[in-house]
Design a protein around this motif. Sequence first.
Motif, PDB file in Angstrom:
ATOM      1  N   SER A 122       0.811  -1.223   0.000  1.00 17.91           N
ATOM      2  CA  SER A 122       0.000   0.000   0.000  1.00 17.91           C
ATOM      3  C   SER A 122       0.842   1.270   0.000  1.00 17.91           C
ATOM      4  O   SER A 122       0.301   2.370  -0.160  1.00 17.91           O
ATOM      5  CB  SER A 122      -0.928   0.007   1.216  1.00 17.91           C
ATOM      6  OG  SER A 122      -0.169   0.021   2.422  1.00 17.91           O
ATOM      7  N   GLN A 123       2.157   1.144   0.185  1.00 20.56           N
ATOM      8  CA  GLN A 123       3.024   2.323   0.221  1.00 20.56           C
ATOM      9  C   GLN A 123       3.198   2.897  -1.182  1.00 20.56           C
ATOM     10  O   GLN A 123       3.267   2.166  -2.169  1.00 20.56           O
ATOM     11  CB  GLN A 123       4.385   1.967   0.815  1.00 20.56           C
ATOM     12  CG  GLN A 123       4.313   1.438   2.249  1.00 20.56           C
ATOM     13  CD  GLN A 123       3.691   2.443   3.202  1.00 20.56           C
ATOM     14  OE1 GLN A 123       4.098   3.591   3.274  1.00 20.56           O
ATOM     15  NE2 GLN A 123       2.687   2.001   3.942  1.00 20.56           N
ATOM     16  N   GLN A 124       3.276   4.223  -1.238  1.00 16.49           N
ATOM     17  CA  GLN A 124       3.424   4.908  -2.516  1.00 16.49           C
ATOM     18  C   GLN A 124       4.860   4.779  -3.018  1.00 16.49           C
ATOM     19  O   GLN A 124       5.814   4.990  -2.279  1.00 16.49           O
ATOM     20  CB  GLN A 124       3.049   6.392  -2.374  1.00 16.49           C
ATOM     21  CG  GLN A 124       3.000   7.157  -3.677  1.00 16.49           C
ATOM     22  CD  GLN A 124       1.795   6.764  -4.519  1.00 16.49           C
ATOM     23  OE1 GLN A 124       0.802   6.253  -3.985  1.00 16.49           O
ATOM     24  NE2 GLN A 124       1.881   6.981  -5.820  1.00 16.49           N
ATOM     25  N   ASP A 126       8.117   5.931  -5.381  1.00 17.84           N
ATOM     26  CA  ASP A 126       8.670   7.195  -5.869  1.00 17.84           C
ATOM     27  C   ASP A 126       8.302   7.403  -7.326  1.00 17.84           C
ATOM     28  O   ASP A 126       8.027   6.451  -8.071  1.00 17.84           O
ATOM     29  CB  ASP A 126      10.190   7.210  -5.704  1.00 17.84           C
ATOM     30  CG  ASP A 126      10.601   7.218  -4.234  1.00 17.84           C
ATOM     31  OD1 ASP A 126       9.755   7.598  -3.396  1.00 17.84           O
ATOM     32  OD2 ASP A 126      11.746   6.819  -3.934  1.00 17.84           O
ATOM     33  N   SER A 127       8.342   8.649  -7.734  1.00 12.65           N
ATOM     34  CA  SER A 127       7.912   8.989  -9.094  1.00 12.65           C
ATOM     35  C   SER A 127       8.806   8.386 -10.166  1.00 12.65           C
ATOM     36  O   SER A 127       8.375   8.185 -11.308  1.00 12.65           O
ATOM     37  CB  SER A 127       7.877  10.519  -9.253  1.00 12.65           C
ATOM     38  OG  SER A 127       9.160  11.073  -8.965  1.00 12.65           O
ATOM     39  N   SER A 177       8.642  -2.204  -0.755  1.00 14.84           N
ATOM     40  CA  SER A 177       7.538  -1.556  -1.468  1.00 14.84           C
ATOM     41  C   SER A 177       7.485  -1.977  -2.931  1.00 14.84           C
ATOM     42  O   SER A 177       6.442  -1.850  -3.579  1.00 14.84           O
ATOM     43  CB  SER A 177       7.696  -0.029  -1.385  1.00 14.84           C
ATOM     44  OG  SER A 177       8.952   0.374  -1.890  1.00 14.84           O
ATOM     45  N   ARG A 181       4.679  -5.755  -4.453  1.00 13.53           N
ATOM     46  CA  ARG A 181       3.729  -5.551  -5.536  1.00 13.53           C
ATOM     47  C   ARG A 181       3.813  -6.651  -6.596  1.00 13.53           C
ATOM     48  O   ARG A 181       3.007  -6.680  -7.516  1.00 13.53           O
ATOM     49  CB  ARG A 181       3.984  -4.195  -6.200  1.00 13.53           C
ATOM     50  CG  ARG A 181       3.476  -3.005  -5.406  1.00 13.53           C
ATOM     51  CD  ARG A 181       3.853  -1.696  -6.089  1.00 13.53           C
ATOM     52  NE  ARG A 181       3.053  -0.589  -5.611  1.00 13.53           N
ATOM     53  CZ  ARG A 181       3.213   0.035  -4.453  1.00 13.53           C
ATOM     54  NH1 ARG A 181       4.194  -0.362  -3.641  1.00 13.53           N
ATOM     55  NH2 ARG A 181       2.435   1.025  -4.090  1.00 13.53           N
TER      56      ARG A 181
END
Length: 265
Positions: A122-124, A126-127, A177, A181
């Motif tokens: 659920s962690q965002q 980096d771009s 992270s 996924r």
Amino acid sequence: MAWVPAESAVEELMPRLLPVDPCDLTESFDPSVPPRTPQEYLKRVQIEAAQCPDVVVAQIDPKKLKRKQSVNVSVSFITRHLSGCQPAPEGYSPTLQWQQQQVAQFSVVRQSVNRHRSHWKSQQLDSNVTMPKSEDEEGWKKFCLGERQYAEGAIGPTKNENPEIDYIQIGFPPLLSIVSRMNQATVTSVLEYLSNWFGERDFTPELGRWLYALLACLEKPLLPEAHSLIRQLARRCSEVRLLVVSCNMVIKKDSNEIGKDGIFC
């Protein structure tokens, strides 16, 4: 007088499925004459079953088996030829205590990854993190190892000369992270991509970190593909270990020869 068999351990393990009238188990019958009714057939089955011992032990003569044995297979043969792993040279085999410590530590890491998978998923990100598709083999090699190592096939660890870290060039580390996924199909696919890369190139720290992380992300029961990849990795690691030991022995021999000539004395 009719005899009714008492309840026994055998009957508890194999309960009766059909109601059968009690019969005299000592009664004899002519086996050449077929039964005339279903009741007579069941009666014969009861009589035959009563004449069979509860436990039958086969009498095997080991000498006869030994005479007919054509191939002797040792444990070392199985380890060396069936698994394909090269045995460790003398003095370089890991101790049992070290192996147990590594297995215990790896088990703790696996359990921690599975326990916190939902949280890290659920962690965002980096771009600058764009994970390739599962079937993009070249994309995953660049993502894990970096475009620099992918293009040059670097042997040693890559060095970043810029003060700001460029993960696209040096490769993204296997952050929780990121690996959280990845579903099992993707984990197996990426493990295969990197295993194939390792089969043709030298070991690097970036490759080692990703292999360890992907192995920790595998869920049980393992798929047949995962079993095959683990064996492939084990064989390759045994080859690398043998090469490293051979290099160490050559260096030691050369240094001994140089010392004899007094060049470095």
